[in-house]
Write a protein that holds these residues in place. Structure first.
Motif, PDB file in Angstrom:
ATOM      1  N   THR A  79     -14.405  40.729  42.515  1.00 36.61           N
ATOM      2  CA  THR A  79     -13.518  39.820  41.781  1.00 36.61           C
ATOM      3  C   THR A  79     -12.877  40.476  40.552  1.00 36.61           C
ATOM      4  OG1 THR A  79     -15.434  38.917  40.614  1.00 36.61           O
ATOM      5  CG2 THR A  79     -14.654  37.712  42.555  1.00 36.61           C
ATOM      6  N   LEU A 130     -21.351  35.065  40.946  1.00 38.86           N
ATOM      7  CA  LEU A 130     -20.473  35.556  39.888  1.00 38.86           C
ATOM      8  C   LEU A 130     -20.898  34.986  38.532  1.00 38.86           C
ATOM      9  CD1 LEU A 130     -17.977  37.288  39.318  1.00 38.86           C
ATOM     10  CD2 LEU A 130     -16.565  35.280  39.730  1.00 38.86           C
ATOM     11  N   TYR A 131     -21.200  33.705  38.482  1.00 41.98           N
ATOM     12  CA  TYR A 131     -21.624  33.082  37.235  1.00 41.98           C
ATOM     13  C   TYR A 131     -22.898  33.738  36.711  1.00 41.98           C
ATOM     14  CZ  TYR A 131     -23.624  29.653  34.060  1.00 41.98           C
ATOM     15  OH  TYR A 131     -24.192  29.043  32.976  1.00 41.98           O
ATOM     16  N   THR A 153      -9.513  37.330  44.743  1.00 36.52           N
ATOM     17  CA  THR A 153      -9.846  35.926  44.510  1.00 36.52           C
ATOM     18  C   THR A 153     -11.245  35.644  45.054  1.00 36.52           C
ATOM     19  OG1 THR A 153      -8.948  35.180  46.640  1.00 36.52           O
ATOM     20  CG2 THR A 153      -7.413  35.262  44.742  1.00 36.52           C
ATOM     21  N   ILE A 154     -11.768  34.465  44.729  1.00 37.27           N
ATOM     22  CA  ILE A 154     -13.090  34.047  45.221  1.00 37.27           C
ATOM     23  C   ILE A 154     -13.092  34.029  46.745  1.00 37.27           C
ATOM     24  CG2 ILE A 154     -14.741  32.127  45.291  1.00 37.27           C
ATOM     25  CD1 ILE A 154     -14.699  33.374  42.554  1.00 37.27           C
ATOM     26  N   ASN A 155     -12.033  33.470  47.335  1.00 29.99           N
ATOM     27  CA  ASN A 155     -11.950  33.381  48.804  1.00 29.99           C
ATOM     28  C   ASN A 155     -11.863  34.756  49.453  1.00 29.99           C
ATOM     29  OD1 ASN A 155     -12.140  30.597  48.795  1.00 29.99           O
ATOM     30  ND2 ASN A 155      -9.905  30.309  48.735  1.00 29.99           N
ATOM     31  N   LYS A 206     -19.102  32.118  43.882  1.00 30.15           N
ATOM     32  CA  LYS A 206     -18.977  31.524  42.546  1.00 30.15           C
ATOM     33  C   LYS A 206     -20.316  31.525  41.821  1.00 30.15           C
ATOM     34  CE  LYS A 206     -15.210  28.304  43.512  1.00 30.15           C
ATOM     35  NZ  LYS A 206     -14.855  26.896  43.608  1.00 30.15           N
ATOM     36  N   SER A 207     -21.354  31.131  42.525  1.00 25.69           N
ATOM     37  CA  SER A 207     -22.682  31.069  41.914  1.00 25.69           C
ATOM     38  C   SER A 207     -23.166  32.458  41.496  1.00 25.69           C
ATOM     39  CB  SER A 207     -23.665  30.436  42.900  1.00 25.69           C
ATOM     40  OG  SER A 207     -24.969  30.449  42.376  1.00 25.69           O
ATOM     41  N   PRO A 231     -17.591  30.832  49.821  1.00 18.50           N
ATOM     42  CA  PRO A 231     -16.994  30.896  48.490  1.00 18.50           C
ATOM     43  C   PRO A 231     -17.899  30.311  47.397  1.00 18.50           C
ATOM     44  CG  PRO A 231     -15.357  30.121  50.061  1.00 18.50           C
ATOM     45  CD  PRO A 231     -16.667  30.209  50.793  1.00 18.50           C
ATOM     46  N   GLY A 232     -18.633  29.256  47.681  1.00 23.50           N
ATOM     47  CA  GLY A 232     -19.539  28.660  46.695  1.00 23.50           C
ATOM     48  C   GLY A 232     -20.624  29.641  46.274  1.00 23.50           C
ATOM     49  N   THR A 233     -21.100  30.457  47.218  1.00 26.46           N
ATOM     50  CA  THR A 233     -22.118  31.451  46.901  1.00 26.46           C
ATOM     51  C   THR A 233     -21.519  32.547  46.005  1.00 26.46           C
ATOM     52  OG1 THR A 233     -23.185  30.995  49.029  1.00 26.46           O
ATOM     53  CG2 THR A 233     -23.804  33.041  47.936  1.00 26.46           C
TER      54      THR A 233
END
Length: 181
Positions: A138, A163-164, A144-146, A160-161, A156-158
């Motif tokens: 990223t 990455l956070y 992008t996330i996708n 994001k998680s 994508p949710g994984t």
């Protein structure tokens, strides 16, 4: 005033030099005062103009009419033209500035940026592989996330998680090294 210039001298050069000396003695001060107004009270420029005017009078001494009123008018005209020429030259020329002193120049050497990159790379290596992969995809590869989810084969949710939590862990690493506040 200039009546004593009517006498004859031994040579034309001596006569011209004497006339110029008397001319400067009698008209130099009034001409300087007059020219200072034209030069914006710039004494150095006004002195240069008077000097150039007297030089031109010397060059043209054989052709000048040596009556006081005529010579004064000639001097004013020549001086005015020299001032106008000087203004034209100054308006065409770029404004001159003093060069900065060499020891005052800041020279970017890139060392700060290189050190920061080394510290960040070291902190990234200390993260888990999952967190490092999503940060690399990223932030470093500008995806992008996708796009990162598709490349890594995870939802994508994984991404994001991870990455956070990866960024959070990276900040802690950098804070421990004294880099981030």
């Amino acid at each position: 005033m200039l009546s004593h210039l009517d006498g004859r001298f031994e040579s034309a050069d001596a006569e011209a030099e004497h006339r110029i000396a008397v001319l400067y003695q009698e008209f130099g001060g009034p001409l300087l005062r007059h020219i200072r107004k034209s030069t914006g009270n710039d004494l150095q420029w006004a002195e240069d103009v008077v000097q150039e005017t007297i030089v031109r009078a010397w060059r043209n001494s054989a052709r000048l009419q040596w009556e006081p009123s005529l010579i004064w008018a000639w001097l004013l005209t020549v001086a005015r033209r020299i001032v106008i020429d000087g203004r034209r030259r100054k308006s065409v020329r770029p404004h001159e500035v003093e060069p900065p002193e060499v020891d005052m120049l800041a020279v970017p050497d890139g060392s700060e940026r290189a050190l920061s990159a080394i510290v960040v790379a070291e902190a990234l290596r200390s993260l888990s592989e999952e967190h490092r992969e999503v940060i690399e995809q990223t932030y470093l590869r500008d995806r992008t996330i996708n796009e990162a989810a598709e490349i890594l084969g995870i939802p994508p949710g994984t991404v994001k998680s991870r990455l956070y939590y990866g960024i959070r862990a990276l900040r802690e690493q950098l804070r421990d090294k004294g880099v981030a506040g």
